[in-house]
Design an enzyme around this catalytic site. Structure first.
Site, PDB file in Angstrom:
ATOM      1  N   ARG A 181       5.333   2.350 -10.420  1.00  0.00           N
ATOM      2  CA  ARG A 181       4.912   3.141 -10.373  1.00  0.00           C
ATOM      3  C   ARG A 181       4.706   4.340 -10.938  1.00  0.00           C
ATOM      4  NH1 ARG A 181       7.357   0.286  -6.125  1.00  0.00           N
ATOM      5  NH2 ARG A 181       5.427  -0.343  -3.962  1.00  0.00           N
ATOM      6  N   GLY A 206      17.378  -1.968  -0.271  1.00  0.00           N
ATOM      7  CA  GLY A 206      16.423  -1.965  -0.418  1.00  0.00           C
ATOM      8  C   GLY A 206      16.566  -3.126  -1.222  1.00  0.00           C
ATOM      9  N   GLY A 207      17.947  -4.020  -0.794  1.00  0.00           N
ATOM     10  CA  GLY A 207      18.117  -5.197  -1.989  1.00  0.00           C
ATOM     11  C   GLY A 207      17.374  -6.466  -1.775  1.00  0.00           C
ATOM     12  N   ARG A 255      12.314  -3.063   4.577  1.00  0.00           N
ATOM     13  CA  ARG A 255      11.501  -3.289   5.713  1.00  0.00           C
ATOM     14  C   ARG A 255      10.643  -4.877   6.144  1.00  0.00           C
ATOM     15  NH1 ARG A 255       7.535   1.336   2.395  1.00  0.00           N
ATOM     16  NH2 ARG A 255       8.372  -0.335   1.072  1.00  0.00           N
ATOM     17  N   TYR A 279      17.626  13.143 -12.177  1.00  0.00           N
ATOM     18  CA  TYR A 279      16.870  14.675 -12.551  1.00  0.00           C
ATOM     19  C   TYR A 279      17.387  14.848 -10.655  1.00  0.00           C
ATOM     20  CZ  TYR A 279      12.957  11.500  -9.986  1.00  0.00           C
ATOM     21  OH  TYR A 279      12.604  10.162  -9.751  1.00  0.00           O
TER      22      TYR A 279
HETATM   23  C1  HXC Z   1      -1.337  10.563  -3.906  1.00  0.00           C
HETATM   24  C2  HXC Z   1      -0.084   8.953  -2.348  1.00  0.00           C
HETATM   25  C3  HXC Z   1       0.524   7.959  -3.426  1.00  0.00           C
HETATM   26  C4  HXC Z   1       0.365   8.453  -4.868  1.00  0.00           C
HETATM   27  C5  HXC Z   1       0.557   7.010  -1.279  1.00  0.00           C
HETATM   28  N1  HXC Z   1       0.121   8.340  -1.132  1.00  0.00           N
HETATM   29  N2  HXC Z   1       1.032   6.637  -2.944  1.00  0.00           N
HETATM   30  N3  HXC Z   1      -0.780   9.730  -2.243  1.00  0.00           N
HETATM   31  N4  HXC Z   1      -0.003   9.218  -5.616  1.00  0.00           N
HETATM   32  N5  HXC Z   1      -0.150   7.151  -5.552  1.00  0.00           N
HETATM   33  C6  HXC Z   1       0.153   9.023   0.033  1.00  0.00           C
HETATM   34  C7  HXC Z   1      -0.613   8.663   1.123  1.00  0.00           C
HETATM   35  O1  HXC Z   1      -2.304   8.263   0.649  1.00  0.00           O
HETATM   36  C8  HXC Z   1      -0.489   8.677   2.282  1.00  0.00           C
HETATM   37  O2  HXC Z   1      -0.533   9.974   2.728  1.00  0.00           O
HETATM   38  C9  HXC Z   1       1.051   8.783   2.560  1.00  0.00           C
HETATM   39  O3  HXC Z   1       1.554   8.963   0.198  1.00  0.00           O
HETATM   40  C10 HXC Z   1       2.076   7.211   2.628  1.00  0.00           C
HETATM   41  O4  HXC Z   1       1.581   6.720   2.101  1.00  0.00           O
HETATM   42  P1  HXC Z   1       1.551   4.824   2.391  1.00  0.00           P
HETATM   43  O5  HXC Z   1       0.743   4.020   0.953  1.00  0.00           O
HETATM   44  O6  HXC Z   1       1.045   4.604   4.104  1.00  0.00           O
HETATM   45  O7  HXC Z   1       3.642   4.496   2.408  1.00  0.00           O
HETATM   46  P2  HXC Z   1       4.271   3.301   2.725  1.00  0.00           P
HETATM   47  O8  HXC Z   1       3.325   1.758   3.478  1.00  0.00           O
HETATM   48  O9  HXC Z   1       5.700   3.813   3.299  1.00  0.00           O
HETATM   49  O10 HXC Z   1       4.751   3.427   1.531  1.00  0.00           O
HETATM   50  C11 HXC Z   1       5.781   4.192   0.985  1.00  0.00           C
HETATM   51  C12 HXC Z   1       5.497   4.040  -0.770  1.00  0.00           C
HETATM   52  C13 HXC Z   1       4.864   3.074  -1.879  1.00  0.00           C
HETATM   53  C14 HXC Z   1       6.223   5.716  -1.434  1.00  0.00           C
HETATM   54  C15 HXC Z   1       4.321   5.080  -1.178  1.00  0.00           C
HETATM   55  O11 HXC Z   1       5.595   3.482  -2.490  1.00  0.00           O
HETATM   56  C16 HXC Z   1       6.860   2.408  -1.146  1.00  0.00           C
HETATM   57  O12 HXC Z   1       6.881   1.402  -0.193  1.00  0.00           O
HETATM   58  N6  HXC Z   1       7.208   2.420  -2.378  1.00  0.00           N
HETATM   59  C17 HXC Z   1       8.890   1.734  -2.046  1.00  0.00           C
HETATM   60  C18 HXC Z   1       9.081   0.874  -3.713  1.00  0.00           C
HETATM   61  C19 HXC Z   1       8.787   2.519  -4.451  1.00  0.00           C
HETATM   62  O13 HXC Z   1       8.524   3.055  -4.272  1.00  0.00           O
HETATM   63  N7  HXC Z   1       9.903   1.807  -5.433  1.00  0.00           N
HETATM   64  C20 HXC Z   1      10.161   3.038  -6.931  1.00  0.00           C
HETATM   65  C21 HXC Z   1      11.619   3.714  -6.889  1.00  0.00           C
HETATM   66  S1  HXC Z   1      11.485   4.261  -7.880  1.00  0.00           S
HETATM   67  P3  HXC Z   1      -1.700   9.903   3.892  1.00  0.00           P
HETATM   68  O14 HXC Z   1      -1.710  11.642   3.842  1.00  0.00           O
HETATM   69  O15 HXC Z   1      -3.503   9.902   3.224  1.00  0.00           O
HETATM   70  O16 HXC Z   1      -0.915   8.921   5.153  1.00  0.00           O
HETATM   71  C22 HXC Z   1      12.712   5.360  -8.196  1.00  0.00           C
HETATM   72  C23 HXC Z   1      12.880   5.414  -9.704  1.00  0.00           C
HETATM   73  C24 HXC Z   1      13.279   6.948 -10.138  1.00  0.00           C
HETATM   74  O17 HXC Z   1      12.320   6.010  -7.716  1.00  0.00           O
HETATM   75  C25 HXC Z   1      13.929   7.545 -11.567  1.00  0.00           C
HETATM   76  C26 HXC Z   1      13.347   6.770 -12.825  1.00  0.00           C
HETATM   77  C27 HXC Z   1      13.684   7.420 -14.100  1.00  0.00           C
HETATM   78  P1  NAP Z   2      12.535  -0.992  -6.216  1.00  0.00           P
HETATM   79  O1  NAP Z   2      12.470  -2.518  -6.557  1.00  0.00           O
HETATM   80  O2  NAP Z   2      10.885  -0.671  -5.645  1.00  0.00           O
HETATM   81  O3  NAP Z   2      13.559  -0.774  -4.871  1.00  0.00           O
HETATM   82  C1  NAP Z   2      13.638  -0.469  -3.949  1.00  0.00           C
HETATM   83  C2  NAP Z   2      14.038  -0.865  -2.738  1.00  0.00           C
HETATM   84  O4  NAP Z   2      13.640  -0.452  -1.288  1.00  0.00           O
HETATM   85  C3  NAP Z   2      12.785  -2.292  -2.639  1.00  0.00           C
HETATM   86  O5  NAP Z   2      13.572  -3.115  -2.278  1.00  0.00           O
HETATM   87  C4  NAP Z   2      12.445  -1.724  -0.982  1.00  0.00           C
HETATM   88  O6  NAP Z   2      12.262  -3.099  -0.366  1.00  0.00           O
HETATM   89  C5  NAP Z   2      13.357  -1.140  -0.398  1.00  0.00           C
HETATM   90  N1  NAP Z   2      12.464   0.176   0.269  1.00  0.00           N
HETATM   91  C6  NAP Z   2      11.119   1.434  -0.273  1.00  0.00           C
HETATM   92  N2  NAP Z   2      11.252   1.812   0.908  1.00  0.00           N
HETATM   93  C7  NAP Z   2      12.097   1.231   2.473  1.00  0.00           C
HETATM   94  C8  NAP Z   2      12.198   1.468   3.553  1.00  0.00           C
HETATM   95  N3  NAP Z   2      11.472   2.531   4.080  1.00  0.00           N
HETATM   96  N4  NAP Z   2      13.165   0.846   3.952  1.00  0.00           N
HETATM   97  C9  NAP Z   2      13.774   0.260   3.885  1.00  0.00           C
HETATM   98  N5  NAP Z   2      13.820   0.020   2.559  1.00  0.00           N
HETATM   99  C10 NAP Z   2      13.085  -0.110   1.839  1.00  0.00           C
HETATM  100  O7  NAP Z   2      13.155   0.455  -6.905  1.00  0.00           O
HETATM  101  P2  NAP Z   2      13.948   0.560  -7.998  1.00  0.00           P
HETATM  102  O8  NAP Z   2      13.542   0.534  -9.319  1.00  0.00           O
HETATM  103  O9  NAP Z   2      15.083  -1.402  -8.263  1.00  0.00           O
HETATM  104  O10 NAP Z   2      15.277   1.348  -7.607  1.00  0.00           O
HETATM  105  C11 NAP Z   2      16.454   1.682  -6.637  1.00  0.00           C
HETATM  106  C12 NAP Z   2      17.322   2.207  -6.833  1.00  0.00           C
HETATM  107  O11 NAP Z   2      17.269   2.958  -8.060  1.00  0.00           O
HETATM  108  C13 NAP Z   2      16.106   3.635  -6.418  1.00  0.00           C
HETATM  109  O12 NAP Z   2      17.214   4.650  -5.316  1.00  0.00           O
HETATM  110  C14 NAP Z   2      16.146   4.146  -7.528  1.00  0.00           C
HETATM  111  O13 NAP Z   2      15.284   5.808  -7.283  1.00  0.00           O
HETATM  112  C15 NAP Z   2      17.340   4.392  -8.353  1.00  0.00           C
HETATM  113  N6  NAP Z   2      16.336   4.243 -10.030  1.00  0.00           N
HETATM  114  C16 NAP Z   2      16.011   3.697 -10.222  1.00  0.00           C
HETATM  115  C17 NAP Z   2      16.055   3.605 -11.733  1.00  0.00           C
HETATM  116  C18 NAP Z   2      14.717   2.805 -12.456  1.00  0.00           C
HETATM  117  O14 NAP Z   2      14.966   3.137 -13.320  1.00  0.00           O
HETATM  118  N7  NAP Z   2      14.377   1.389 -12.200  1.00  0.00           N
HETATM  119  C19 NAP Z   2      16.121   4.757 -12.324  1.00  0.00           C
HETATM  120  C20 NAP Z   2      17.101   6.044 -11.324  1.00  0.00           C
HETATM  121  C21 NAP Z   2      16.917   5.425 -10.023  1.00  0.00           C
HETATM  122  P3  NAP Z   2      10.596  -3.489   0.851  1.00  0.00           P
HETATM  123  O15 NAP Z   2       9.310  -2.835   0.454  1.00  0.00           O
HETATM  124  O16 NAP Z   2      11.308  -4.473   0.592  1.00  0.00           O
HETATM  125  O17 NAP Z   2      11.039  -2.219   1.812  1.00  0.00           O
END
Ligand code: HXC
Ligand code: NAP
Length: 300
Positions: free
Chosen positions: A215, A22-23, A47, A163
Protein backbone atom coordinates in the site's frame (compact mmCIF):
# COMPACT_ATOMS: atom_id res chain seq x y z
CA UNK A 1 24.56 -12.60 20.10
CA UNK A 2 22.91 -10.37 17.49
CA UNK A 3 19.69 -8.42 17.02
CA UNK A 4 17.96 -11.30 15.21
CA UNK A 5 18.09 -13.44 18.32
CA UNK A 6 15.42 -13.85 20.97
CA UNK A 7 16.13 -11.58 23.91
CA UNK A 8 14.09 -12.50 26.98
CA UNK A 9 14.32 -15.55 29.25
CA UNK A 10 12.11 -18.50 28.24
CA UNK A 11 9.32 -17.99 30.78
CA UNK A 12 9.22 -14.17 30.63
CA UNK A 13 5.51 -14.03 29.71
CA UNK A 14 4.33 -17.25 31.38
CA UNK A 15 0.83 -16.80 32.84
CA UNK A 16 -0.01 -13.73 30.76
CA UNK A 17 -2.78 -13.45 28.18
CA UNK A 18 -2.19 -10.95 25.40
CA UNK A 19 -4.70 -9.68 22.84
CA UNK A 20 -3.06 -8.65 19.56
CA UNK A 21 -5.32 -6.77 17.13
CA UNK A 22 -4.27 -7.44 13.55
CA UNK A 23 -2.41 -10.48 14.90
CA UNK A 24 -3.04 -12.66 11.83
CA UNK A 25 -0.39 -11.11 9.59
CA UNK A 26 2.64 -8.82 9.38
CA UNK A 27 4.18 -7.41 12.54
CA UNK A 28 1.23 -8.53 14.69
CA UNK A 29 1.91 -12.13 13.69
CA UNK A 30 5.64 -11.81 14.41
CA UNK A 31 5.04 -10.30 17.85
CA UNK A 32 2.41 -12.96 18.62
CA UNK A 33 4.88 -15.71 17.70
CA UNK A 34 7.44 -14.46 20.20
CA UNK A 35 4.83 -13.93 22.95
CA UNK A 36 3.77 -17.58 22.52
CA UNK A 37 7.37 -18.76 22.68
CA UNK A 38 7.74 -16.85 25.95
CA UNK A 39 4.78 -18.76 27.39
CA UNK A 40 1.91 -16.26 26.95
CA UNK A 41 -1.54 -17.17 25.66
CA UNK A 42 -2.39 -14.96 22.69
CA UNK A 43 -5.73 -13.85 21.23
CA UNK A 44 -5.27 -12.81 17.60
CA UNK A 45 -8.04 -10.68 16.12
CA UNK A 46 -8.85 -9.12 12.76
CA UNK A 47 -11.66 -8.98 10.20
CA UNK A 48 -10.67 -12.20 8.42
CA UNK A 49 -11.45 -15.30 10.50
CA UNK A 50 -10.13 -17.80 7.92
CA UNK A 51 -6.75 -16.05 7.90
CA UNK A 52 -6.74 -15.98 11.70
CA UNK A 53 -7.54 -19.71 11.97
CA UNK A 54 -4.72 -20.58 9.56
CA UNK A 55 -2.30 -18.32 11.42
CA UNK A 56 -3.37 -19.79 14.78
CA UNK A 57 -2.75 -23.36 13.59
CA UNK A 58 0.61 -22.38 12.07
CA UNK A 59 1.74 -20.48 15.18
CA UNK A 60 0.79 -23.26 17.59
CA UNK A 61 2.65 -25.83 15.50
CA UNK A 62 5.74 -23.64 15.01
CA UNK A 63 6.05 -22.46 18.58
CA UNK A 64 5.53 -25.96 19.99
CA UNK A 65 8.24 -27.04 17.56
CA UNK A 66 10.63 -24.39 18.88
CA UNK A 67 9.93 -24.36 22.64
CA UNK A 68 7.83 -27.50 23.27
CA UNK A 69 4.99 -27.61 25.78
CA UNK A 70 5.95 -24.30 27.39
CA UNK A 71 4.44 -22.47 24.38
CA UNK A 72 1.16 -20.66 25.01
CA UNK A 73 -2.21 -21.23 23.34
CA UNK A 74 -3.70 -19.17 20.49
CA UNK A 75 -7.33 -18.10 20.19
CA UNK A 76 -8.44 -16.59 16.86
CA UNK A 77 -11.36 -14.14 17.22
CA UNK A 78 -13.00 -12.25 14.38
CA UNK A 79 -13.38 -8.58 15.31
CA UNK A 80 -13.54 -5.41 13.24
CA UNK A 81 -12.02 -2.88 15.64
CA UNK A 82 -14.21 -0.13 14.15
CA UNK A 83 -17.29 -1.73 15.70
CA UNK A 84 -17.60 -1.32 19.50
CA UNK A 85 -20.07 -4.20 19.88
CA UNK A 86 -17.68 -6.57 18.10
CA UNK A 87 -14.88 -5.33 20.37
CA UNK A 88 -16.97 -5.99 23.50
CA UNK A 89 -17.73 -9.49 22.20
CA UNK A 90 -13.99 -10.04 21.59
CA UNK A 91 -13.24 -9.03 25.21
CA UNK A 92 -15.85 -11.55 26.42
CA UNK A 93 -14.56 -14.35 24.17
CA UNK A 94 -10.99 -13.76 25.41
CA UNK A 95 -12.02 -13.74 29.06
CA UNK A 96 -14.17 -16.87 28.63
CA UNK A 97 -11.27 -18.77 27.09
CA UNK A 98 -8.42 -17.63 29.33
CA UNK A 99 -10.11 -16.25 32.47
CA UNK A 100 -8.41 -12.89 32.22
CA UNK A 101 -6.51 -10.67 29.78
CA UNK A 102 -3.33 -8.92 30.90
CA UNK A 103 -2.22 -7.00 27.82
CA UNK A 104 -3.91 -5.21 24.94
CA UNK A 105 -1.66 -4.65 21.92
CA UNK A 106 -3.29 -2.17 19.53
CA UNK A 107 -1.55 -3.14 16.30
CA UNK A 108 -4.34 -3.23 13.67
CA UNK A 109 -4.08 -0.45 11.10
CA UNK A 110 -5.14 0.72 7.68
CA UNK A 111 -3.17 3.01 5.40
CA UNK A 112 -2.50 3.95 1.77
CA UNK A 113 -0.62 6.73 0.00
CA UNK A 114 -2.62 9.48 -1.68
CA UNK A 115 -2.62 13.24 -2.21
CA UNK A 116 -5.08 14.35 0.48
CA UNK A 117 -7.27 16.37 -1.90
CA UNK A 118 -7.97 13.17 -3.90
CA UNK A 119 -9.46 11.43 -0.85
CA UNK A 120 -13.20 11.07 -0.40
CA UNK A 121 -14.55 11.87 3.05
CA UNK A 122 -15.18 8.14 3.45
CA UNK A 123 -11.59 7.26 2.52
CA UNK A 124 -10.25 9.63 5.21
CA UNK A 125 -12.80 8.27 7.73
CA UNK A 126 -11.85 4.67 6.96
CA UNK A 127 -8.27 5.18 8.14
CA UNK A 128 -9.27 7.27 11.16
CA UNK A 129 -11.84 4.61 12.06
CA UNK A 130 -9.41 1.67 11.93
CA UNK A 131 -6.45 3.39 13.59
CA UNK A 132 -7.83 5.95 16.05
CA UNK A 133 -11.39 4.76 16.68
CA UNK A 134 -10.27 1.11 16.63
CA UNK A 135 -7.52 1.71 19.20
CA UNK A 136 -9.96 3.78 21.28
CA UNK A 137 -12.64 1.05 21.09
CA UNK A 138 -10.26 -1.69 22.30
CA UNK A 139 -8.67 0.53 24.95
CA UNK A 140 -12.04 1.64 26.32
CA UNK A 141 -13.52 -1.86 26.36
CA UNK A 142 -10.53 -3.46 28.11
CA UNK A 143 -10.04 -0.46 30.43
CA UNK A 144 -13.68 -0.57 31.58
CA UNK A 145 -13.44 -4.34 32.08
CA UNK A 146 -10.22 -4.20 34.12
CA UNK A 147 -11.37 -1.28 36.25
CA UNK A 148 -14.78 -2.86 36.86
CA UNK A 149 -13.21 -6.19 37.91
CA UNK A 150 -10.54 -4.37 39.98
CA UNK A 151 -7.83 -6.31 38.13
CA UNK A 152 -4.31 -4.84 38.40
CA UNK A 153 -0.96 -5.18 36.60
CA UNK A 154 -2.42 -4.61 33.14
CA UNK A 155 -0.74 -3.03 30.16
CA UNK A 156 -1.68 -1.38 26.88
CA UNK A 157 0.86 -1.20 24.07
CA UNK A 158 0.07 0.89 20.99
CA UNK A 159 1.92 0.61 17.69
CA UNK A 160 2.25 4.12 16.24
CA UNK A 161 4.73 5.60 13.73
CA UNK A 162 7.38 8.31 13.88
CA UNK A 163 5.14 10.58 11.79
CA UNK A 164 2.73 10.63 14.74
CA UNK A 165 4.80 13.64 15.91
CA UNK A 166 6.45 14.87 12.70
CA UNK A 167 3.37 14.50 10.51
CA UNK A 168 3.80 13.25 6.94
CA UNK A 169 2.54 14.30 3.55
CA UNK A 170 0.63 11.72 1.47
CA UNK A 171 -0.43 9.62 4.47
CA UNK A 172 -2.37 12.38 6.23
CA UNK A 173 -5.27 10.28 7.62
CA UNK A 174 -2.78 7.80 9.09
CA UNK A 175 -0.59 10.56 10.55
CA UNK A 176 -3.65 12.28 12.04
CA UNK A 177 -4.90 9.04 13.58
CA UNK A 178 -1.53 7.88 14.93
CA UNK A 179 -1.02 11.30 16.57
CA UNK A 180 -4.33 10.75 18.37
CA UNK A 181 -3.25 7.27 19.49
CA UNK A 182 -0.02 8.72 20.87
CA UNK A 183 -1.96 11.39 22.80
CA UNK A 184 -4.23 8.67 24.19
CA UNK A 185 -1.17 6.62 25.25
CA UNK A 186 0.33 9.48 27.23
CA UNK A 187 -2.97 10.66 28.70
CA UNK A 188 -4.03 7.25 30.00
CA UNK A 189 -0.55 6.50 31.32
CA UNK A 190 -1.32 9.12 33.95
CA UNK A 191 -5.07 8.68 34.37
CA UNK A 192 -5.19 4.87 34.61
CA UNK A 193 -1.96 4.31 36.54
CA UNK A 194 -4.03 4.35 39.73
CA UNK A 195 -5.88 1.27 38.43
CA UNK A 196 -2.62 -0.57 37.76
CA UNK A 197 -2.81 -0.06 33.99
CA UNK A 198 0.34 1.05 32.12
CA UNK A 199 0.21 2.60 28.62
CA UNK A 200 3.14 2.68 26.24
CA UNK A 201 3.80 2.87 22.52
CA UNK A 202 6.34 1.73 19.95
CA UNK A 203 7.11 3.80 16.85
CA UNK A 204 8.68 1.48 14.28
CA UNK A 205 10.62 2.68 11.25
CA UNK A 206 10.47 0.59 8.08
CA UNK A 207 9.89 -3.12 8.77
CA UNK A 208 8.96 -4.89 5.53
CA UNK A 209 5.50 -6.51 5.61
CA UNK A 210 3.19 -7.32 2.71
CA UNK A 211 0.34 -5.22 4.16
CA UNK A 212 2.39 -2.04 4.46
CA UNK A 213 4.62 -2.43 1.41
CA UNK A 214 1.80 -3.18 -1.07
CA UNK A 215 0.00 0.00 0.00
CA UNK A 216 2.89 2.38 0.65
CA UNK A 217 5.23 1.27 -2.13
CA UNK A 218 2.96 -0.15 -4.86
CA UNK A 219 4.30 -1.32 -8.24
CA UNK A 220 7.86 -0.26 -9.01
CA UNK A 221 7.97 2.32 -6.18
CA UNK A 222 9.65 -0.47 -4.18
CA UNK A 223 12.63 -0.26 -6.54
CA UNK A 224 12.53 3.55 -6.88
CA UNK A 225 12.47 4.31 -3.14
CA UNK A 226 14.83 2.08 -1.21
CA UNK A 227 13.70 2.82 2.35
CA UNK A 228 16.94 1.40 3.79
CA UNK A 229 18.81 4.37 2.25
CA UNK A 230 16.85 6.80 4.45
CA UNK A 231 18.05 5.05 7.58
CA UNK A 232 21.41 6.08 9.10
CA UNK A 233 22.05 2.41 9.94
CA UNK A 234 21.42 1.61 6.24
CA UNK A 235 19.00 -1.25 6.76
CA UNK A 236 15.33 -1.94 7.40
CA UNK A 237 14.12 -3.53 10.65
CA UNK A 238 14.05 -7.24 11.46
CA UNK A 239 10.75 -8.47 12.87
CA UNK A 240 12.48 -10.21 15.78
CA UNK A 241 14.04 -6.97 17.04
CA UNK A 242 10.60 -5.36 17.16
CA UNK A 243 9.20 -8.49 18.85
CA UNK A 244 12.01 -8.30 21.45
CA UNK A 245 11.08 -4.70 22.30
CA UNK A 246 7.33 -5.44 22.40
CA UNK A 247 7.88 -8.48 24.64
CA UNK A 248 9.92 -6.36 27.07
CA UNK A 249 7.24 -3.64 27.15
CA UNK A 250 4.40 -6.08 27.87
CA UNK A 251 6.45 -8.03 30.43
CA UNK A 252 6.80 -7.26 34.12
CA UNK A 253 10.45 -6.32 33.51
CA UNK A 254 9.17 -2.94 32.24
CA UNK A 255 6.92 -2.35 35.28
CA UNK A 256 8.26 1.22 35.74
CA UNK A 257 7.97 2.21 32.05
CA UNK A 258 4.71 4.12 31.63
CA UNK A 259 3.66 6.75 29.08
CA UNK A 260 6.71 6.17 26.92
CA UNK A 261 6.97 5.94 23.15
CA UNK A 262 10.03 4.00 22.06
CA UNK A 263 11.28 4.59 18.54
CA UNK A 264 12.90 1.67 16.74
CA UNK A 265 13.89 3.06 13.35
CA UNK A 266 17.70 3.04 13.06
CA UNK A 267 17.66 6.84 13.42
CA UNK A 268 15.41 7.36 10.35
CA UNK A 269 13.20 10.21 11.53
CA UNK A 270 16.06 12.20 13.05
CA UNK A 271 17.95 11.95 9.79
CA UNK A 272 15.03 13.68 8.10
CA UNK A 273 14.79 16.30 10.86
CA UNK A 274 18.29 17.60 11.63
CA UNK A 275 18.96 20.85 9.75
CA UNK A 276 22.58 20.08 8.86
CA UNK A 277 22.28 16.32 8.39
CA UNK A 278 22.75 16.86 4.66
CA UNK A 279 26.43 17.62 5.33
CA UNK A 280 26.91 13.86 5.33
CA UNK A 281 27.34 14.34 1.57
CA UNK A 282 30.64 16.19 2.15
CA UNK A 283 33.62 13.91 1.51
CA UNK A 284 36.02 13.29 4.41
CA UNK A 285 38.97 14.93 2.61
CA UNK A 286 37.10 18.25 2.23
CA UNK A 287 36.82 18.82 5.98
CA UNK A 288 40.43 20.13 6.36
CA UNK A 289 39.72 22.77 3.73
CA UNK A 290 36.38 23.71 5.25
CA UNK A 291 37.86 23.98 8.74
CA UNK A 292 40.58 26.30 7.45
CA UNK A 293 38.00 28.48 5.70
CA UNK A 294 35.87 28.73 8.85
CA UNK A 295 38.85 29.51 11.10
CA UNK A 296 40.04 32.25 8.76
CA UNK A 297 36.73 34.05 9.32
CA UNK A 298 37.15 33.98 13.11
CA UNK A 299 38.32 37.54 13.68
CA UNK A 300 36.23 39.27 10.98
C1 HXC B 1 -7.74 6.62 -2.38
C2 HXC B 1 -8.89 4.85 -1.41
C3 HXC B 1 -7.78 3.98 -1.62
C4 HXC B 1 -6.61 4.55 -2.25
C5 HXC B 1 -9.35 2.85 -0.67
N1 HXC B 1 -9.84 4.09 -0.83
N2 HXC B 1 -8.10 2.76 -1.14
N3 HXC B 1 -8.87 6.14 -1.78
N4 HXC B 1 -6.65 5.85 -2.60
N5 HXC B 1 -5.52 3.81 -2.47
C6 HXC B 1 -11.16 4.57 -0.44
C7 HXC B 1 -12.29 3.81 -1.12
O1 HXC B 1 -12.54 4.29 -2.43
C8 HXC B 1 -13.44 4.09 -0.16
O2 HXC B 1 -13.97 5.38 -0.32
C9 HXC B 1 -12.76 4.10 1.20
O3 HXC B 1 -11.39 4.36 0.94
C10 HXC B 1 -12.89 2.77 1.91
O4 HXC B 1 -12.39 1.75 1.06
P1 HXC B 1 -12.78 0.21 1.25
O5 HXC B 1 -11.97 -0.57 0.29
O6 HXC B 1 -14.26 0.05 1.21
O7 HXC B 1 -12.32 -0.01 2.78
P2 HXC B 1 -12.03 -1.32 3.58
O8 HXC B 1 -12.49 -2.55 2.84
O9 HXC B 1 -12.55 -1.08 4.93
O10 HXC B 1 -10.42 -1.42 3.58
C11 HXC B 1 -9.63 -0.54 4.34
C12 HXC B 1 -8.38 -0.11 3.61
C13 HXC B 1 -7.56 -1.33 3.11
C14 HXC B 1 -7.55 0.72 4.61
C15 HXC B 1 -8.75 0.75 2.43
O11 HXC B 1 -6.37 -0.88 2.47
C16 HXC B 1 -7.22 -2.28 4.22
O12 HXC B 1 -8.00 -3.18 4.53
N6 HXC B 1 -6.04 -2.12 4.86
C17 HXC B 1 -5.63 -2.93 6.03
C18 HXC B 1 -4.17 -3.22 6.01
C19 HXC B 1 -3.26 -2.03 5.85
O13 HXC B 1 -3.66 -0.98 5.33
N7 HXC B 1 -2.04 -2.20 6.29
C20 HXC B 1 -1.03 -1.19 6.19
C21 HXC B 1 -0.66 -0.68 7.52
S1 HXC B 1 0.83 0.12 7.23
P3 HXC B 1 -15.34 5.68 -1.17
O14 HXC B 1 -15.56 7.14 -1.01
O15 HXC B 1 -15.02 5.25 -2.57
O16 HXC B 1 -16.40 4.83 -0.54
C22 HXC B 1 1.08 1.36 8.22
C23 HXC B 1 2.56 1.75 8.15
C24 HXC B 1 2.89 3.09 8.58
O17 HXC B 1 0.24 1.84 8.89
C25 HXC B 1 4.33 3.55 8.40
C26 HXC B 1 5.22 2.82 7.46
C27 HXC B 1 6.66 3.29 7.42
P1 NAP C 1 -0.43 -5.33 8.06
O1 NAP C 1 0.22 -6.67 7.89
O2 NAP C 1 -1.26 -4.80 6.95
O3 NAP C 1 -1.26 -5.39 9.40
C1 NAP C 1 -2.41 -4.70 9.62
C2 NAP C 1 -3.36 -5.63 10.35
O4 NAP C 1 -4.49 -4.90 10.76
C3 NAP C 1 -3.82 -6.81 9.51
O5 NAP C 1 -3.63 -8.00 10.22
C4 NAP C 1 -5.31 -6.54 9.31
O6 NAP C 1 -6.02 -7.77 9.32
C5 NAP C 1 -5.63 -5.70 10.54
N1 NAP C 1 -6.78 -4.83 10.34
C6 NAP C 1 -6.96 -3.90 9.38
N2 NAP C 1 -8.16 -3.32 9.51
C7 NAP C 1 -8.75 -3.89 10.59
C8 NAP C 1 -9.99 -3.71 11.23
N3 NAP C 1 -10.88 -2.81 10.81
N4 NAP C 1 -10.27 -4.46 12.32
C9 NAP C 1 -9.37 -5.37 12.78
N5 NAP C 1 -8.19 -5.60 12.21
C10 NAP C 1 -7.88 -4.86 11.12
O7 NAP C 1 0.65 -4.19 8.37
P2 NAP C 1 1.92 -4.18 9.34
O8 NAP C 1 3.03 -3.58 8.57
O9 NAP C 1 2.10 -5.48 10.00
O10 NAP C 1 1.47 -3.08 10.42
C11 NAP C 1 1.26 -3.41 11.79
C12 NAP C 1 1.32 -2.15 12.63
O11 NAP C 1 2.62 -1.57 12.55
C13 NAP C 1 0.35 -1.05 12.20
O12 NAP C 1 -0.14 -0.38 13.34
C14 NAP C 1 1.22 -0.12 11.40
O13 NAP C 1 0.72 1.19 11.36
C15 NAP C 1 2.50 -0.21 12.20
N6 NAP C 1 3.70 0.21 11.48
C16 NAP C 1 4.22 -0.59 10.52
C17 NAP C 1 5.39 -0.20 9.90
C18 NAP C 1 6.04 -1.07 8.87
O14 NAP C 1 7.06 -0.67 8.34
N7 NAP C 1 5.54 -2.24 8.57
C19 NAP C 1 5.99 1.01 10.24
C20 NAP C 1 5.42 1.82 11.22
C21 NAP C 1 4.26 1.39 11.85
P3 NAP C 1 -7.33 -8.06 8.41
O15 NAP C 1 -7.06 -7.52 7.06
O16 NAP C 1 -7.46 -9.54 8.48
O17 NAP C 1 -8.47 -7.36 9.12
Amino acid sequence: MDFKQKMLRDDALKGKTIVVTGGGSGLGKSMSTYFLELGANVVITSRDIEKLKNTAAQLEEETRGSVGDSAGKVLPVQCDVRNYEEVEAMVQASVEEFGTVDVLLNNAAGNFISPTERLSANAFDTIIDIVLKGSKNCTLAFGKHWIDKKEKNKSILNIVTTYAWTGSAYVVPSATAKAGVLAMTRSLAVEWAKYGIRSNAIAPGPFPTKGAWDRLLPGDLKEKFDLAKKVPLKRVGEHQELANLAAYLVSDFSAYVNGEVITIDGGEWLKGAGQFNLLEAIPEEMWDQLEAMIKSKKRN
